[in-house]
Scaffold this motif. Sequence first.
Motif, PDB file in Angstrom:
ATOM      1  N   LEU A 176     -10.352  12.455   5.672  1.00 24.21           N
ATOM      2  CA  LEU A 176      -9.624  13.494   6.387  1.00 24.21           C
ATOM      3  C   LEU A 176      -8.712  14.137   5.355  1.00 24.21           C
ATOM      4  CD1 LEU A 176      -7.987  13.114   9.896  1.00 24.21           C
ATOM      5  CD2 LEU A 176      -6.972  14.501   8.100  1.00 24.21           C
ATOM      6  N   ASP A 177      -9.042  15.363   4.964  1.00 23.20           N
ATOM      7  CA  ASP A 177      -8.422  15.992   3.798  1.00 23.20           C
ATOM      8  C   ASP A 177      -7.221  16.843   4.191  1.00 23.20           C
ATOM      9  OD1 ASP A 177      -8.004  16.822   1.200  1.00 23.20           O
ATOM     10  OD2 ASP A 177      -9.581  18.351   1.249  1.00 23.20           O
ATOM     11  N   ALA A 178      -6.124  16.180   4.539  1.00 18.49           N
ATOM     12  CA  ALA A 178      -4.919  16.895   4.945  1.00 18.49           C
ATOM     13  C   ALA A 178      -4.235  17.590   3.776  1.00 18.49           C
ATOM     14  CB  ALA A 178      -3.945  15.940   5.624  1.00 18.49           C
ATOM     15  N   ALA A 179      -4.498  17.146   2.546  1.00 19.72           N
ATOM     16  CA  ALA A 179      -3.883  17.755   1.365  1.00 19.72           C
ATOM     17  C   ALA A 179      -4.707  18.906   0.814  1.00 19.72           C
ATOM     18  CB  ALA A 179      -3.674  16.702   0.274  1.00 19.72           C
ATOM     19  N   GLY A 237     -10.305  19.259  -1.220  1.00 17.67           N
ATOM     20  CA  GLY A 237     -11.692  19.694  -1.304  1.00 17.67           C
ATOM     21  C   GLY A 237     -12.588  18.723  -2.028  1.00 17.67           C
ATOM     22  N   VAL A 238     -13.284  19.220  -3.042  1.00 16.27           N
ATOM     23  CA  VAL A 238     -14.302  18.424  -3.720  1.00 16.27           C
ATOM     24  C   VAL A 238     -13.712  17.178  -4.380  1.00 16.27           C
ATOM     25  CG1 VAL A 238     -14.153  19.673  -5.918  1.00 16.27           C
ATOM     26  CG2 VAL A 238     -16.316  18.616  -5.232  1.00 16.27           C
ATOM     27  N   GLU A 239     -12.437  17.229  -4.742  1.00 16.18           N
ATOM     28  CA  GLU A 239     -11.793  16.054  -5.341  1.00 16.18           C
ATOM     29  C   GLU A 239     -11.797  14.884  -4.360  1.00 16.18           C
ATOM     30  OE1 GLU A 239      -7.477  14.670  -7.227  1.00 16.18           O
ATOM     31  OE2 GLU A 239      -7.781  16.748  -6.599  1.00 16.18           O
ATOM     32  N   ALA A 240     -11.526  15.166  -3.088  1.00 14.58           N
ATOM     33  CA  ALA A 240     -11.555  14.113  -2.071  1.00 14.58           C
ATOM     34  C   ALA A 240     -12.976  13.758  -1.676  1.00 14.58           C
ATOM     35  CB  ALA A 240     -10.764  14.556  -0.842  1.00 14.58           C
ATOM     36  N   LEU A 241     -13.878  14.727  -1.746  1.00 12.79           N
ATOM     37  CA  LEU A 241     -15.277  14.468  -1.390  1.00 12.79           C
ATOM     38  C   LEU A 241     -15.874  13.389  -2.287  1.00 12.79           C
ATOM     39  CD1 LEU A 241     -17.478  15.764   0.575  1.00 12.79           C
ATOM     40  CD2 LEU A 241     -18.354  16.851  -1.501  1.00 12.79           C
ATOM     41  N   GLY A 242     -15.435  13.324  -3.539  1.00 14.12           N
ATOM     42  CA  GLY A 242     -15.961  12.341  -4.478  1.00 14.12           C
ATOM     43  C   GLY A 242     -15.669  10.908  -4.079  1.00 14.12           C
ATOM     44  N   ALA A 258     -13.740  15.726   6.904  1.00 12.02           N
ATOM     45  CA  ALA A 258     -13.078  16.698   7.770  1.00 12.02           C
ATOM     46  C   ALA A 258     -12.210  17.609   6.913  1.00 12.02           C
ATOM     47  CB  ALA A 258     -12.239  15.999   8.831  1.00 12.02           C
ATOM     48  N   ALA A 259     -12.549  18.896   6.899  1.00 13.58           N
ATOM     49  CA  ALA A 259     -11.818  19.886   6.104  1.00 13.58           C
ATOM     50  C   ALA A 259     -10.858  20.639   7.014  1.00 13.58           C
ATOM     51  CB  ALA A 259     -12.795  20.849   5.446  1.00 13.58           C
ATOM     52  N   LEU A 260      -9.587  20.709   6.620  1.00 13.28           N
ATOM     53  CA  LEU A 260      -8.589  21.382   7.439  1.00 13.28           C
ATOM     54  C   LEU A 260      -8.380  22.828   7.042  1.00 13.28           C
ATOM     55  CD1 LEU A 260      -5.811  18.693   7.938  1.00 13.28           C
ATOM     56  CD2 LEU A 260      -8.012  18.953   9.070  1.00 13.28           C
ATOM     57  N   ALA A 266     -13.074  23.966   2.063  1.00 13.24           N
ATOM     58  CA  ALA A 266     -14.113  23.045   2.522  1.00 13.24           C
ATOM     59  C   ALA A 266     -15.190  22.925   1.457  1.00 13.24           C
ATOM     60  CB  ALA A 266     -14.724  23.542   3.829  1.00 13.24           C
ATOM     61  N   PRO A 267     -15.495  21.706   1.000  1.00 11.01           N
ATOM     62  CA  PRO A 267     -16.518  21.543  -0.037  1.00 11.01           C
ATOM     63  C   PRO A 267     -17.927  21.658   0.543  1.00 11.01           C
ATOM     64  CG  PRO A 267     -15.704  19.403   0.637  1.00 11.01           C
ATOM     65  CD  PRO A 267     -14.883  20.425   1.393  1.00 11.01           C
ATOM     66  N   LEU A 268     -18.890  21.845  -0.334  1.00 14.16           N
ATOM     67  CA  LEU A 268     -20.281  21.837   0.089  1.00 14.16           C
ATOM     68  C   LEU A 268     -20.688  20.422   0.492  1.00 14.16           C
ATOM     69  CD1 LEU A 268     -21.807  24.119  -2.691  1.00 14.16           C
ATOM     70  CD2 LEU A 268     -21.373  24.726  -0.298  1.00 14.16           C
ATOM     71  N   PRO A 269     -21.656  20.294   1.388  1.00 14.46           N
ATOM     72  CA  PRO A 269     -22.055  18.962   1.872  1.00 14.46           C
ATOM     73  C   PRO A 269     -22.954  18.238   0.868  1.00 14.46           C
ATOM     74  CG  PRO A 269     -23.348  20.642   2.960  1.00 14.46           C
ATOM     75  CD  PRO A 269     -22.340  21.373   2.122  1.00 14.46           C
ATOM     76  N   LEU A 270     -22.393  17.898  -0.284  1.00 18.36           N
ATOM     77  CA  LEU A 270     -23.155  17.207  -1.325  1.00 18.36           C
ATOM     78  C   LEU A 270     -23.504  15.793  -0.885  1.00 18.36           C
ATOM     79  CD1 LEU A 270     -20.960  18.277  -4.393  1.00 18.36           C
ATOM     80  CD2 LEU A 270     -23.046  19.381  -3.549  1.00 18.36           C
ATOM     81  N   ARG A 271     -24.533  15.249  -1.439  1.00 22.43           N
ATOM     82  CA  ARG A 271     -24.961  13.853  -1.236  1.00 22.43           C
ATOM     83  C   ARG A 271     -25.160  13.514   0.249  1.00 22.43           C
ATOM     84  NH1 ARG A 271     -21.178  10.506  -2.442  1.00 22.43           N
ATOM     85  NH2 ARG A 271     -19.474  11.947  -2.857  1.00 22.43           N
TER      86      ARG A 271
END
Length: 312
Positions: A219-222, A225-230, A239-241, A246-251
């Motif tokens: 849950l990316d409240a900060a 983006g992609v940094e949290a997706l990793g 969950a992108a706020l 919002a990052p791409l749906p990788l992997r």
Amino acid sequence: MRAVVVREYGGPEQLRVEEVAPPEPGPGQLLIRMEAAGVHPVDAVTRAGVLAGAGLMAPREVTGIGWDVAGVVERLGPGAAGFAVGERVIGLRDRLDLPLGTHAELVVLDLDAVAPAPAGVPSVEAATLPLDGLTAGQALDLLDLPPGATLLVTGAAGGVGGLAVQLAVRRGLRVVAQGGAADEAPLRALGAEWFVARGAGELAQQVRESVPGGVDGALDAALLGVEALGAVRNRGAFAALSAGRAPLPLRGIRVAQVWVAADPGALARLSALAAGGALVLRAGPVLPLAEAAEAHRLLARPGRRGTPVLVP
């Protein structure tokens, strides 16, 4: 009555406190006398014209500011029922077509945007619940993680993040909280099982040291983006706020965009939790409406803790 508005988009200096005609409650609406109203990042992007630029708000000469409110029912519109004049309530103004926001002495909201205020909780604290609480709860709904799953909450010491940690723990999730170094003890007290410090290293690596293979969801409240997706495992959930972050749906990760919506049932449940002491609410500096510009400046300060609140 007085209301915080902007006539030209820009920085905090564009905020004006003006005398405007009092709003009238229409069918199925309540008129609420504001006792406190939270100030949130979305208020800053409204003031700056980001929402209008994205086509989310129609152009208008005067734009009202403010999303959530705690106050007292002043009057009921035609056909409105379920509340009494003088009753303490909280509510969320999620309709961007309304000309005025909640940073005003009087606020009109639809019945389905209002719930009873948490008993025994001061309005300054209650005002921090509607926007942040509903956003956190609806983000968790979109993630749809089962009990026992692991969840990363970025910006866990903020308004949305802090409530997300508490609500996630109540759902049986195991939480990795990310925040400043001084936030570890408070976040563990809220129920976080693990803690990763902002700026202490690459986020995904820190998280995966605690949860090998990555967390089941984030849950990316900060708004990282992609940094949290990793930090999320393959085919996990995110969950992108913020639509722009919002990052791409990788992997194979399922990326859900959170668009908060008023929900009287969910808001009433949050209110009951707060009344029973099961939710910790964190109000920040309390300022009068006349100092709305200063409240917006506080939003931009690094390391801010607690939601700034405006009072009449």
